[in-house]
Design an enzyme around this catalytic site. Structure first.
Site, PDB file in Angstrom:
ATOM      1  N   LYS A   1       0.869  -1.186   0.000  1.00 33.23           N
ATOM      2  CA  LYS A   1       0.000   0.000   0.000  1.00 33.23           C
ATOM      3  C   LYS A   1       0.901   1.230   0.000  1.00 33.23           C
ATOM      4  O   LYS A   1       1.816   1.351   0.822  1.00 33.23           O
ATOM      5  CB  LYS A   1      -0.871  -0.005   1.253  1.00 33.23           C
ATOM      6  CG  LYS A   1      -1.664   1.273   1.446  1.00 33.23           C
ATOM      7  CD  LYS A   1      -2.640   1.160   2.605  1.00 33.23           C
ATOM      8  CE  LYS A   1      -3.308   2.496   2.870  1.00 33.23           C
ATOM      9  NZ  LYS A   1      -4.344   2.420   3.891  1.00 33.23           N
TER      10      LYS A   1
HETATM   11  C1  5RP Z   1      -1.823   4.489   7.592  1.00 35.91           C
HETATM   12  C2  5RP Z   1      -2.755   3.628   6.841  1.00 35.91           C
HETATM   13  C3  5RP Z   1      -4.150   4.013   6.881  1.00 35.91           C
HETATM   14  O1  5RP Z   1      -4.987   2.926   6.779  1.00 35.91           O
HETATM   15  C4  5RP Z   1      -4.424   4.850   5.695  1.00 35.91           C
HETATM   16  O2  5RP Z   1      -3.497   5.878   5.549  1.00 35.91           O
HETATM   17  C5  5RP Z   1      -5.761   5.393   5.792  1.00 35.91           C
HETATM   18  O3  5RP Z   1      -6.235   5.726   4.599  1.00 35.91           O
HETATM   19  P1  5RP Z   1      -6.336   7.230   4.127  1.00 35.91           P
HETATM   20  O4  5RP Z   1      -4.942   7.771   4.030  1.00 35.91           O
HETATM   21  O5  5RP Z   1      -6.990   7.072   2.784  1.00 35.91           O
HETATM   22  O6  5RP Z   1      -7.188   7.969   5.113  1.00 35.91           O
HETATM   23  O7  5RP Z   1      -2.422   2.688   6.219  1.00 35.91           O
HETATM   24  O8  5RP Z   1      -0.588   4.415   7.019  1.00 35.91           O
END
Ligand code: 5RP
Length: 292
Positions: free
Chosen positions: A204
């Site tokens: 991710k």
């Molecule tokens: C933190 C994460 C969070 O789940 C993620 O960042 C949350 O999603 P968004 O940035 O879209 O609010 O992995 O590193």
């Protein structure tokens, strides 16, 4: 041994050649075992090869952030539109019925909150028995490459992969960015590739310039984080750009649950990810669907 100086930056990413998955729909996972593939197939739709993850694990760092003050009210209406629920065990147990059949990306790292200046120190906190008990389709570990806690977070990732491979549970390696860390494509190219080579089955990361090169150089699927709330139109464009440049899905949080109409927003994101709609088409859908 790798040197710090005189590094020759990657030049040829063969962007004209798609990576070819012959026997399994998830990039780089053809040689995994049945259980691992079964879990990956709950995450990535075998038809589209893609996923819409709903991230609501923010509380483990931020506490009761805007949009998620009441998990029991905010999350259930969104959950039915997601393929995967990314959350902590505490959130899941409290607001999602176990009768609800969605894949879970269980947040298993933690250790710092917004009350610290530097939030990069995390540990692998939740053991594998608990992840199995939570029926996790994958476990999510944060990394902070480039931070002073880089080694600790990579150790967490490796330990999670060691155990994940033992039990057939894929690991989602999250590329974290700290407030003083760069967000250039050079940084993401290094961080994404490092996380993948440490054995993460899914990475991710954030969208950035030259995103197609980052996808090409990453041997496993990438899902894109939304980041801080931006206008709905821009968030849908971001999702479209990421998907059209090769991301296998999105894992958005704040841009969904902080949207003016969160349910319409996650439905619009699905249009981009699974139906090939452009950002503009998805925004039109959002505007037509949202409650005034
Ligand atoms: C933190 C994460 C969070 O789940 C993620 O960042 C949350 O999603 P968004 O940035 O879209 O609010 O992995 O590193």
């Amino acid at each position: 041994m790798a040197d710090r100086d005189g590094i020759q930056e990657g030049k040829n990413f063969y962007l004209d050649q798609k990576s070819d998955n012959k026997s399994f729909h998830v990039k780089g996972m053809e040689h995994c075992d049945w259980g691992m593939k079964h879990r990956l197939s709950r995450i990535f739709n075998p038809e589209s090869g893609r996923t819409v993850m709903l991230a609501f694990d923010h509380g483990y760092i931020m506490g009761a952030t805007s949009g998620l003050e009441r998990l029991d009210i905010a999350v259930p209406p969104l959950a039915e539109h997601a393929d995967v629920l990314m959350a902590t065990r505490g959130a899941l147990r409290s607001c999602i019925s176990p009768t609800f059949d969605k894949a879970v990306a269980l947040r298993v790292s933690g250790g710092s909150t917004v009350l610290q200046d530097d939030m990069s120190l995390e540990y692998f906190m939740v053991n594998m028995q608990e992840s199995l008990r939570m029926d996790a389709a994958c476990i999510a570990i944060q990394t902070y490459i480039g931070s002073k806690n880089e080694a600790q977070t990579l150790r967490n990732l490796n330990e999670a992969v060691n155990q994940g491979n033992q039990y057939g549970i894929p690991v989602l390696g999250v590329v974290g960015v700290g407030k003083e860390m760069e967000r250039t494509s050079k940084f993401f190219l290094t961080a994404v590739r490092t996380v993948a080579e440490m054995g993460a089955h899914i990475v991710k990361t954030y969208y950035c310039d030259d995103f197609e090169k980052i996808v090409a150089a990453c041997p496993v699927p990438i899902v894109v984080a939304g980041g801080k709330k931006i206008p709905e139109k821009d968030a849908l464009e971001l999702a479209y750009n990421a998907i059209s440049k090769g991301a296998a899905g999105v894992d958005m949080g704040r841009n969904v649950f902080q949207a003016e109409d969160p349910v319409a927003m996650i439905q619009a994101i699905r249009k981009v990810v699974h139906e090939g709609k452009t950002g503009e088409e998805a925004y039109k859908f959002y505007m037509e669907t949202k409650k005034s």
